[in-house]
Design an enzyme around this catalytic site. Structure first.
Site, PDB file in Angstrom:
ATOM      1  N   GLY A  82       4.238   1.137   2.156  1.00 46.12           N
ATOM      2  CA  GLY A  82       3.770  -0.251   2.242  1.00 46.12           C
ATOM      3  C   GLY A  82       4.864  -1.218   1.789  1.00 46.12           C
ATOM      4  N   HIS A  83       5.482  -0.923   0.645  1.00 47.27           N
ATOM      5  CA  HIS A  83       6.579  -1.783   0.171  1.00 47.27           C
ATOM      6  C   HIS A  83       7.746  -1.755   1.158  1.00 47.27           C
ATOM      7  CE1 HIS A  83       4.790  -0.512  -3.842  1.00 47.27           C
ATOM      8  NE2 HIS A  83       4.744  -1.812  -3.922  1.00 47.27           N
ATOM      9  N   GLY A  90       7.446  -1.731  -8.482  1.00 48.85           N
ATOM     10  CA  GLY A  90       8.025  -0.394  -8.374  1.00 48.85           C
ATOM     11  C   GLY A  90       7.024   0.633  -7.887  1.00 48.85           C
TER      12      GLY A  90
END
Ligand code: PAF
Length: 280
Positions: free
Chosen positions: A38-39, A33
Site C-alpha cells: 500500500g505504501h 514505517g
C-alpha cells in the site's frame, strides 16, 4: 540507488531548499514505517508525478491514545529503507521524536467536524496528533504534493480540510486502497494477526461489500448496517466498533444514496483493530 537517510531538520531544509531553487517539484509520502505494498503504491504515484520524492518514517507518539499500541507498533527500519531503495526514493526522513517535538513544543492542530465521529470518538485526540504531525511534515519537507492512502479515509478528509482551512501550499493526492488477494486491506497492523485471525480478517471487507450491494438494491441503511455487523461477528471478530454509512467528505450520517457516500468500519480481531472503507 540507496536513498539519502536524513534524521535532522536542518539537513532536510538544506536539501529541499536546493531542490526548490532548481525549480524541482517535491512529493512527500508520510508514513509510520512497516512499509507494505500500500505504501509502495503511494511512492510509485509520487515518483510518477514529481522530480524528487521524500518518504517520511516517523511513529508519531501524539496520535496514539493507547501507550501499549504505540509500544507494539512494528518498527522495521532496515527493511523499509531496502524497499524504498528499489523504488528510487531520493530521501528517507526519519527524525527522532525529540527533533519533531523539541522541549517547549506547544502547538496542536485540531480540525473540528470531520475529526469528530468514527475514529475520532473511539480514539480521542488521535486526529489532533495526525493533523499536528502532518502539518509539521509539510513544513519540514516543503513538498508541493503529498500522497495518502484512501485506506485511512477519515484521515484523508481531515488532512484535506486542514490544508484548505490553513491555505497550506501542498496538493493532497488520495490513492486507492491496496488489498490482498482475498480482499483484506493492506495495513501495517496485519503483521500482528495470528494465522487464525488472518484467515477470518477478510470477512470485514466481504460484509461491507454485501451491505453496499444490499443498499444499492434498496435495503434501508440501518438494516444493512445491522446485518453487516452481525456477519462480521459471526465470522469470528471479537468486536465491531462501528460500521456506518457516511457522506464521503464531511462524514455526516446519511440514510440514502443521494450524495457520494462511504461505508466505514472498525472491528477488533484478537488484539488487532482493523479499519476499512469502501465507496457506496
Ligand atoms: O497514516 C499514517 O501512517 C499516519 O497517520 C501519518 C499520516 C504518517 C501521520 O503520522
Amino acid at each position: 540507488m540507496r536513498p539519502e537517510i536524513i534524521r535532522h531538520v536542518p539537513a532536510l531544509t538544506q536539501r529541499v531548499t536546493g531542490w526548490r531553487k532548481g525549480g524541482q517539484e517535491i512529493g512527500v509520502v508520510p508514513t509510520m514505517g512497516a512499509l507494505h505494498e500500500g505504501h509502495l503504491s503511494l511512492v510509485r504515484a509520487a515518483k510518477a508525478d514529481c522530480d524528487r520524492v521524500i518518504v517520511t518514517i516517523f511513529v508519531n507518539p501524539k496520535q496514539f491514545n493507547n501507550p501499549a499500541d504505540l509500544e507494539k507498533y512494528p518498527r522495521t527500519e532496515a527493511e523499509d529503507v531496502a524497499l524504498l531503495a528499489s523504488l528510487g526514493v531520493d530521501v528517507v526522513f526519519m527524525p527522532l521524536p525529540a527533533k519533531v517535538y523539541p522541549e517547549g513544543f506547544a502547538t496542536s492542530v485540531s480540525v473540528s467536524g470531520v475529526s469528530g465521529p468514527l475514529e475520532g470518538s473511539h480514539r480521542p485526540g488521535h486526529f489532533d496528533g495526525v493533523a499536528t504531525v502532518v502539518a509539521k511534515l509539510f513544513g519540514m519537507t516543503q513538498a508541493h504534493r503529498a500522497y495518502f492512502g484512501q485506506k485511512d479515509w477519515q484521515q484523508l478528509q481531515v488532512v484535506l480540510r486542514m490544508v484548505a482551512d490553513l491555505n497550506m501550499p501542498v496538493k493532497i493526492i488520495g490513492c486507492e486502497t491496496i488489498r490482498e488477494a482475498d480482499g483484506l486491506a493492506m495495513s501495517s497492523r496485519n503483521a500482528r494477526l495470528d494465522t487464525a485471525s488472518r484467515a477470518k480478517a477478510p470477512a470485514l471487507y466481504n460484509a461491507m461489500q454485501r451491505a453496499a450491494a444490499a443498499i444499492r438494491g434498496g435495503m434501508p441503511v440501518p438494516a444493512a448496517m445491522k446485518q453487516a455487523r452481525a456477519e462480521v461477528l459471526a465470522a469470528g471478530f471479537d468486536e465491531v466498533d462501528y460500521i456506518e454509512l457516511r457522506s464521503a467528505a464531511l462524514l455526516e450520517r446519511v440514510s440514502d444514496l443521494e450524495a457520494p457516500a462511504r461505508m466505514l468500519a472498525a472491528a477488533v480481531i484478537g488484539d488487532v483493530r482493523l479499519i476499512d472503507n469502501i465507496a457506496v
